[in-house]
Design an enzyme around this catalytic site. Structure first.
Site, mmCIF file in Angstrom:
data_model
loop_
_atom_site.group_PDB
_atom_site.id
_atom_site.type_symbol
_atom_site.label_atom_id
_atom_site.label_comp_id
_atom_site.label_asym_id
_atom_site.label_seq_id
_atom_site.Cartn_x
_atom_site.Cartn_y
_atom_site.Cartn_z
ATOM 1 C CB SER A 5 9.282 37.673 53.934
ATOM 2 O OG SER A 5 8.765 37.162 55.136
ATOM 3 C CE LYS A 54 11.681 29.322 54.955
ATOM 4 N NZ LYS A 54 12.053 28.872 53.614
#
Length: 331
Positions: A278, A43
């Site tokens: 994830s 991110k």
């Protein structure tokens, strides 16, 4: 390049061969090690592009404030970037997210607003609350207030077209047959799919989805339907974001927490790589894509972040027992 500036360290992350799953499938499966970024997740890329775009469009200046709704990692990336640009940061985060991520955000100087975890359709959803807070603040702040809007701000996708996709292409010398990753905002999958298919339209792109998300059914049946639940944070959604709309997807796979966690635990034991849930979803998707494409193919996925960010969940025996999830023998 000015190496003393931390934001210059965002991107150009290593590509690591995942030995066990490569042997299992007869393919070369690689993970883009995004935990090497300064904020230790993929991110950071979107965070940098969101802030730079706000400056370029003169929406903000030094002393201004970024407001964002995040499951944690985009907030951490923004905290790193905002500090470099002299900006304040307000983060709206669901209470359900890991304490580790919340602690990091506080240590990095973010003003944290914890809210109940409710669906996007609810006006009290953390994303909608972050937008309202940004709008209220902008009425009384002289240096600019910008809502990051990572889900529908397509500069997120642009970040991955210009950086992640180009890096993967270069690191594989253009010899890539498939790419897969999960979706939170959709920016990574959209940007990498566009970037890679611009270079070779035959690269197969697949969505790796956790249980409880509606995107798998959307790709397979054109319907937003979900089944099951997942403990993974920051991925899976019940809506089509502006970033996800752009993704060029050929297929989709869905993976349970049990399957993902077993992959995470095996990687720790056999390759000394510590990843979050994830990444387990992503690697499971890469295995399924490899089996579909056949042997001797080169497949890349995203290793999103460091697993220690979720220690109170995925390395917590009591938590795992309460969810009826696998417990590694070394825990």
């Amino acid at each position: 390049m000015e190496t003393t500036n931390i934001i210059n360290q965002i991107g150009n992350t290593p590509l690591i061969k995942l030995k066990q799953v490569s042997e299992l499938t007869g393919c070369n499966i690689y993970g883009k090690a995004e935990y090497f970024n300064p904020g230790e997740s993929v991110k950071d890329r979107a965070a940098l592009y969101i802030v730079k775009d706000a400056f370029e469009r003169k929406k903000i200046e030094k002393g201004g404030i970024i407001v964002e709704g995040t499951a944690g990692n985009t907030g951490i990336g923004l905290a790193v970037v905002c500090k470099e640009f002299g900006l304040g940061l307000k983060i709206v985060i669901p209470k359900t997210q890991s304490n580790e991520k919340k602690d990091i955000l506080k240590k990095l100087g973010a003003d944290l607003i914890e809210v109940d975890a409710v669906p996007y359709s609810n006006p009290k959803n953390y994303i909608k609350q972050s937008k309202e807070i940004a709008e209220d603040l902008s009425k009384k702040h002289n240096h600019g207030v910008v809502w990051g809007n990572q889900f529908d701000n397509t500069v997120n996708t642009k970040a991955h077209i210009e950086t992640t996709a180009n890096e993967i292409w270069s690191q594989t010398a253009g010899k890539i047959d498939g790419f897969t990753c999960s979706v939170g905002t959709g920016g990574t999958l959209a940007g990498v799919s566009i970037g890679l298919k611009n270079k070779n339209k035959n690269v197969k792109i697949a969505l790796s989805d956790p249980m409880g998300s509606s995107l798998y059914s959307f790709i397979k049946d054109k319907k937003l339907e979900s089944k099951g639940t997942s403990i993974t944070e920051g991925i899976g959604t019940g809506r089509i974001t502006k970033n996800f709309e752009k993704a060029l997807i050929d297929d989709a796979f869905q993976t349970s927490d049990e399957e993902a966690l077993n992959i995470v635990y095996d990687l720790i034991e056999n390759q000394n790589i510590i990843l979050g849930g994830s990444s387990g979803i992503n690697i499971a998707g890469a295995i399924k894509l490899a089996k579909q494409l056949g042997k001797n193919k080169n497949i890349v996925t995203i290793l999103c972040d460091d697993g220690r960010r979720y220690a109170s969940k995925i390395f917590n025996k009591e938590f795992l027992k309460s969810k009826n999830l696998p417990i590694p023998k070394w825990l």
